[in-house]
Structures are given as structure tokens and as C-alpha cells.
Design a protein around this motif. Structure first.
Motif, PDB file in Angstrom:
ATOM      1  N   ALA A   1      48.952 111.899  79.644  1.00 28.80           N
ATOM      2  CA  ALA A   1      48.019 112.979  80.000  1.00 28.80           C
ATOM      3  C   ALA A   1      47.337 112.692  81.336  1.00 28.80           C
ATOM      4  CB  ALA A   1      46.982 113.156  78.893  1.00 28.80           C
ATOM      5  N   ARG A   2      46.943 111.459  81.540  1.00 31.90           N
ATOM      6  CA  ARG A   2      46.287 111.069  82.803  1.00 31.90           C
ATOM      7  C   ARG A   2      47.247 111.215  83.984  1.00 31.90           C
ATOM      8  NH1 ARG A   2      42.311 111.300  85.970  1.00 31.90           N
ATOM      9  NH2 ARG A   2      41.812 109.428  87.099  1.00 31.90           N
ATOM     10  N   LEU A   3      48.499 110.807  83.781  1.00 37.18           N
ATOM     11  CA  LEU A   3      49.501 110.928  84.847  1.00 37.18           C
ATOM     12  C   LEU A   3      49.751 112.401  85.190  1.00 37.18           C
ATOM     13  CD1 LEU A   3      52.003 108.155  83.705  1.00 37.18           C
ATOM     14  CD2 LEU A   3      50.530 108.095  85.732  1.00 37.18           C
ATOM     15  N   VAL A   4      49.783 113.246  84.174  1.00 36.99           N
ATOM     16  CA  VAL A   4      49.973 114.676  84.410  1.00 36.99           C
ATOM     17  C   VAL A   4      48.782 115.243  85.186  1.00 36.99           C
ATOM     18  CG1 VAL A   4      50.140 116.942  83.283  1.00 36.99           C
ATOM     19  CG2 VAL A   4      51.543 115.024  82.460  1.00 36.99           C
TER      20      VAL A   4
ATOM     21  N   MET B   1      47.858 109.088  75.960  1.00 37.53           N
ATOM     22  CA  MET B   1      46.688 109.212  76.834  1.00 37.53           C
ATOM     23  C   MET B   1      47.070 108.926  78.284  1.00 37.53           C
ATOM     24  SD  MET B   1      43.761 107.481  74.413  1.00 37.53           S
ATOM     25  CE  MET B   1      42.614 107.285  75.763  1.00 37.53           C
ATOM     26  N   LEU B   2      47.907 107.926  78.475  1.00 40.65           N
ATOM     27  CA  LEU B   2      48.369 107.602  79.820  1.00 40.65           C
ATOM     28  C   LEU B   2      49.199 108.754  80.384  1.00 40.65           C
ATOM     29  CD1 LEU B   2      48.762 105.695  82.225  1.00 40.65           C
ATOM     30  CD2 LEU B   2      50.682 104.659  80.968  1.00 40.65           C
TER      31      LEU B   2
ATOM     32  N   ALA C   1      55.076 110.296  84.137  1.00 42.24           N
ATOM     33  CA  ALA C   1      54.741 110.788  82.792  1.00 42.24           C
ATOM     34  C   ALA C   1      56.019 110.995  81.974  1.00 42.24           C
ATOM     35  CB  ALA C   1      53.956 112.087  82.894  1.00 42.24           C
ATOM     36  N   LEU C   2      57.030 111.571  82.597  1.00 38.96           N
ATOM     37  CA  LEU C   2      58.294 111.811  81.901  1.00 38.96           C
ATOM     38  C   LEU C   2      58.994 110.506  81.532  1.00 38.96           C
ATOM     39  CD1 LEU C   2      59.547 114.884  83.929  1.00 38.96           C
ATOM     40  CD2 LEU C   2      58.831 114.872  81.518  1.00 38.96           C
ATOM     41  N   GLU C   3      58.854 109.497  82.363  1.00 45.56           N
ATOM     42  CA  GLU C   3      59.420 108.183  82.029  1.00 45.56           C
ATOM     43  C   GLU C   3      58.807 107.646  80.744  1.00 45.56           C
ATOM     44  OE1 GLU C   3      58.894 105.518  85.353  1.00 45.56           O
ATOM     45  OE2 GLU C   3      60.052 106.823  86.692  1.00 45.56           O
ATOM     46  N   HIS C   4      57.520 107.814  80.592  1.00 48.22           N
ATOM     47  CA  HIS C   4      56.848 107.341  79.372  1.00 48.22           C
ATOM     48  C   HIS C   4      57.285 108.147  78.153  1.00 48.22           C
ATOM     49  CE1 HIS C   4      54.225 104.193  80.878  1.00 48.22           C
ATOM     50  NE2 HIS C   4      54.078 104.936  81.975  1.00 48.22           N
TER      51      HIS C   4
ATOM     52  N   ASP D   1      54.505 100.073  70.654  1.00 50.98           N
ATOM     53  CA  ASP D   1      54.195 100.964  69.530  1.00 50.98           C
ATOM     54  C   ASP D   1      52.843 101.667  69.662  1.00 50.98           C
ATOM     55  OD1 ASP D   1      56.581 100.351  68.289  1.00 50.98           O
ATOM     56  OD2 ASP D   1      55.732  98.674  67.164  1.00 50.98           O
ATOM     57  N   ALA D   2      52.147 101.445  70.739  1.00 54.44           N
ATOM     58  CA  ALA D   2      50.809 102.041  70.936  1.00 54.44           C
ATOM     59  C   ALA D   2      50.965 103.492  71.395  1.00 54.44           C
ATOM     60  CB  ALA D   2      50.009 101.216  71.922  1.00 54.44           C
ATOM     61  N   ARG D   3      51.344 104.355  70.454  1.00 56.58           N
ATOM     62  CA  ARG D   3      51.673 105.749  70.746  1.00 56.58           C
ATOM     63  C   ARG D   3      50.495 106.508  71.360  1.00 56.58           C
ATOM     64  NH1 ARG D   3      51.976 111.002  68.922  1.00 56.58           N
ATOM     65  NH2 ARG D   3      54.057 111.923  68.886  1.00 56.58           N
TER      66      ARG D   3
END
Length: 179
Positions: free
Chosen positions: A22-25, A19-20, A33-36, A12-14
Motif C-alpha cells: 500500500a505504501r509503495l502504491v 502494508m508495504l 508493489a507488484l513484485e511483492h 509469512d508476515a502477510r
């Protein structure tokens, strides 16, 4: 890796997940990023803002057709939201305008100035109207229609010195680029 592990136990830590993403992108790790984003959509299918987030990633990854699909769906959702909340304060107009601006970027990346101009004409957010018209004039010039670009700028209602300066500088730039 540590963040992904922590997110596995705290789904639930949206904000952290975004943020993750954005970092992956930033690192061009679009698939991860798309998996998340997909995990978030599974968890919260009514979070329509994720459509826009995914569209941005798809565009950055060079998947323009998929980005366009997502943006059109997002615009549809925002339009329905705006219509259903007529008397309420909503950011649906601004959100739809942001999506249209991304559609403009996609069309420009494909040198489809006609589509980019069409999207700019659909922006109805008053705070973006001036910017959209200036951009439209630039695209008209790039498409080879200097007369139309001049006309677009001439027809702009200019409200202050900043807008007058931007219009003059844009026109100057258009003519410089045209030689």
C-alpha cells in the motif's frame, strides 16, 4: 528498505507485506508493489484476494487490460466460491461486486459508458444495488441519454428519505450537467 530486508527473513508476515505494498502504491512505485504481490502469490497460490490487490495496482499503474483480466478471474473465483458455499455465510457476493465496481472505474477511465453500465447491471449485492442504479443513471446521462437516466431514477424503489434525497439530487445534477 528496512521493511523489505525484514520481510526477506519473515516471508509469512502477510499484513506487513500488504502494508508495504500500500505504501509503495501511494508512492507510485507500482513495479515494486507488484513484485511483492508476486512473492505472496508464489508463497500462497490459493490466496485469491491477491488477484484483486494486483488488479487495483495494475489499474493505478495504467495497465487497464491486465487489471481487467485479473478482475474477471477474481469474479470467476468468487462466483465459484459462492456456488459451492450456498448454505454457508460468505462474502463472495460483496467481493465480486467490489471487483465489478473496479471494472466500472476502468471502463469510465476509457470513456466506455456502455461497458461501465453493463458492469453496474451485473452487481447483485443488495447493499450496493441502489448505489449501482444511481451511478448507472449518471453514466446514461453522460452518454447522452437523458430520458433513460430519468427512467432509471424513476424506477428506483426508494425506501427512505436519504434515498429520495440522493435520487432527487442526482437527477438535478444530471440536468445541470446537461445544461
Amino acid at each position: 528498505a528496512q521493511t523489505e530486508h525484514w520481510l526477506d527473513t519473515h516471508p509469512d508476515a502477510r499484513k506487513l507485506r500488504l502494508m508495504l505494498v500500500a505504501r509503495l502504491v501511494e508512492r507510485d512505485e507500482y513495479d515494486r508493489a507488484l513484485e511483492h504481490i508476486e512473492r505472496m502469490r508464489e508463497q500462497q497460490p490459493e490466496d485469491f484476494d491477491l488477484l484483486y490487490s494486483e488488479a487495483e495496482i495494475q489499474f493505478r499503474a495504467g495497465h487497464n487490460a491486465r487489471a481487467r483480466e485479473l478482475l474477471n478471474e477474481y469474479i470467476s473465483v468468487q462466483t465459484q466460491r459462492r456456488q459451492s458455499l450456498v448454505d454457508s455465510v460468505t462474502n463472495a457476493m460483496a467481493d465480486a461486486s467490489d471487483a465489478r465496481l473496479l471494472l466500472v472505474q476502468i471502463a469510465e477511465s476509457e470513456n466506455d459508458y456502455t461497458e461501465a453500465i453493463a458492469q453496474l447491471e451485473l452487481i447483485d449485492d443488495p447493499s450496493l444495488r441502489f448505489q449501482a442504479q444511481i451511478h448507472k443513471a449518471v453514466l446514461q446521462a453522460r452518454a447522452g441519454d437523458l430520458a433513460r437516466a430519468q427512467s432509471t431514477i424513476d424506477q428506483l424503489p426508494l425506501h427512505d428519505d436519504r434515498e429520495r434525497s440522493v435520487a432527487a439530487l442526482t437527477l438535478s445534477s444530471i440536468y445541470r450537467e446537461a445544461g
